[in-house]
Design a protein around this motif. Structure first.
Motif, mmCIF file in Angstrom:
data_model
loop_
_atom_site.group_PDB
_atom_site.id
_atom_site.type_symbol
_atom_site.label_atom_id
_atom_site.label_comp_id
_atom_site.label_asym_id
_atom_site.label_seq_id
_atom_site.Cartn_x
_atom_site.Cartn_y
_atom_site.Cartn_z
ATOM 1 N N UNK A 1 40.614 10.654 37.346
ATOM 2 C CA UNK A 1 39.594 10.955 38.345
ATOM 3 C C UNK A 1 38.219 10.524 37.860
ATOM 4 N N UNK A 2 37.406 10.067 38.797
ATOM 5 C CA UNK A 2 36.002 9.754 38.529
ATOM 6 C C UNK A 2 35.091 10.784 39.191
ATOM 7 N N UNK A 3 35.681 11.836 39.733
ATOM 8 C CA UNK A 3 34.929 12.797 40.537
ATOM 9 C C UNK A 3 34.303 13.923 39.717
ATOM 10 N N UNK A 4 34.447 13.886 38.405
ATOM 11 C CA UNK A 4 33.937 14.967 37.563
ATOM 12 C C UNK A 4 32.422 14.859 37.439
ATOM 13 N N UNK A 5 31.729 15.955 37.669
ATOM 14 C CA UNK A 5 30.265 15.932 37.603
ATOM 15 C C UNK A 5 29.774 16.033 36.165
ATOM 16 N N UNK A 6 28.568 15.547 35.951
ATOM 17 C CA UNK A 6 27.948 15.616 34.626
ATOM 18 C C UNK A 6 27.839 17.070 34.170
#
Length: 362
Positions: free
Chosen positions: A343-348
């Motif tokens: 996933x690339x949806x993880x927030x900083x």
């Protein structure tokens, strides 16, 4: 003892799981390399332990055998070491019909494979892994490479071996730290793809820790089967194979920032804890699942915290990871126990929260 096949798109090849080196010559013959010039590449530690045994197993073809030994250690996984291998290839007159045997752990296998992939635009090579980590993971799948400018495996190639020959007996002499380093990858395999395999590891952790040969053979075969299944579907990490990087986004960053003083397996274990905490929010696992995994990691003496490295440093280092695309981080998380997704949806913000779970504050 066991035979598996890797059916990669570019090459099909066998994995032999044996109890000693006595069957190696027959495997070389089966691969059509019995008359080839063969360069054994190994490091200064493995040379003392296994080179004589390997040469004894190949004594009938000793006139075709030459050896290159490089200094042991991840810090020597460099282009300078590769240059030394090339020079040995040239001085020993290896040609395009020749082969390289990688005798050792992941560092040796990665570099010998990269040298084979690039010498004369590619000669054959054989993986003879001697550590648990290399037997269950790095020797299978064709990833080769070297570290460069602080980045782990930043230069490399996908290049499959002719075969993999894993001698289970070699695991019995491993220093404990190297043994558990391999266990990090074994546990990872169960988490990402096979809950029943993870349960087997948990239930048999005592006999694994005691290094009982039958149990070791089972987990080596089990992990190789999982790795082979993934590689068959995605040889060059365009999709599914990314799940094998569970724990590696943070793990590789920690490993690089430590100057490679923290073993790979321990870094991956820390990275897995980070990824599990992200999985709690973005996947479908429970806090109880995380505690079970942490208990298993603790049983094998993996650390749950790292000191002396700031979460911001780890975060910044992650962008040097090969999985980062267009300045966006990719994380592998568990959608459930035994199933992983990228996933690339993880927030900083969530990344920092997960990292703070593994940072030991003074």
């Amino acid at each position: 003892m066991a035979l598996l096949n890797v059916n990669a798109k570019t090459k099909e090849y066998p994995i032999y799981i044996e109890k000693d080196f006595s069957g190696l010559k027959a495997c070389i013959e089966k691969s059509g390399l019995l008359k080839a010039k063969i360069l054994i590449v190994t490091d200064s530690n493995v040379e003392k332990l296994y080179l004589a045994d390997l040469k004894e197993a190949l004594k009938d073809i000793e006139e075709n055998i030459c050896v290159h030994v490089f200094p042991a250690g991840e810090e020597n996984k460099t282009l300078d070491t590769i240059k030394g291998i090339y020079e040995s290839c040239i001085s020993n007159k290896l040609d395009r019909s020749s082969a390289i045997i990688a005798l050792g752990g992941g560092v040796c296998g990665d570099m010998a494979g990269f040298a084979a992939a690039t010498y004369m635009r590619g000669i054959k090579f054989i993986q003879v892994p001697t550590t648990l980590l290399s037997q269950v993971d790095s020797s299978v799948g064709g990833k080769t490479g070297v570290d460069f400018s602080g980045g782990k495996n930043i230069i490399g190639a996908f290049y499959q071996p002719e075969f993999v020959y894993a001698n289970v007996s070699a695991i019995e002499t491993l220093p404990y730290d190297e043994f558990i380093s391999g266990m990090g990858e074994v546990i990872k395999h169960g988490l990402i793809m096979d809950k029943a395999y993870f349960d087997y590891i948990f239930k048999n952790k005592e006999s694994i820790k005691e290094r009982k040969k039958d149990t070791l053979s089972y987990i080596i075969e089990g992990s190789c089967e999982i790795k082979a299944r993934v590689v068959a579907q995605d040889e060059t990490e365009q999709g599914l194979r990314e799940i094998l990087n569970f724990g590696h986004t943070a793990g590789h960053a920690i490993e690089s920032l430590s100057g490679f003083t923290i073993p790979h397996g321990k870094c991956v274990a820390l990275g897995m804890i980070c990824a599990l905490n992200l999985s709690l929010k973005y996947g479908n696992i429970r806090k109880e699942d995380i505690e079970e995994v942490k208990a298993l990691l603790s049983y094998f003496d993996f650390p749950s915290k790292v000191s002396g490295i700031a979460s911001k440093s780890i975060y910044d280092q992650m962008f040097y990871d090969k999985k980062a695309r267009n300045n966006v981080l990719t994380f592998v998380i568990l959608s459930e126990m035994g199933k992983a997704v990228s996933t690339k949806a993880v927030t900083k913000e969530d990344i920092f929260t997960a990292l703070e779970e593994i940072i030991e504050f003074s």
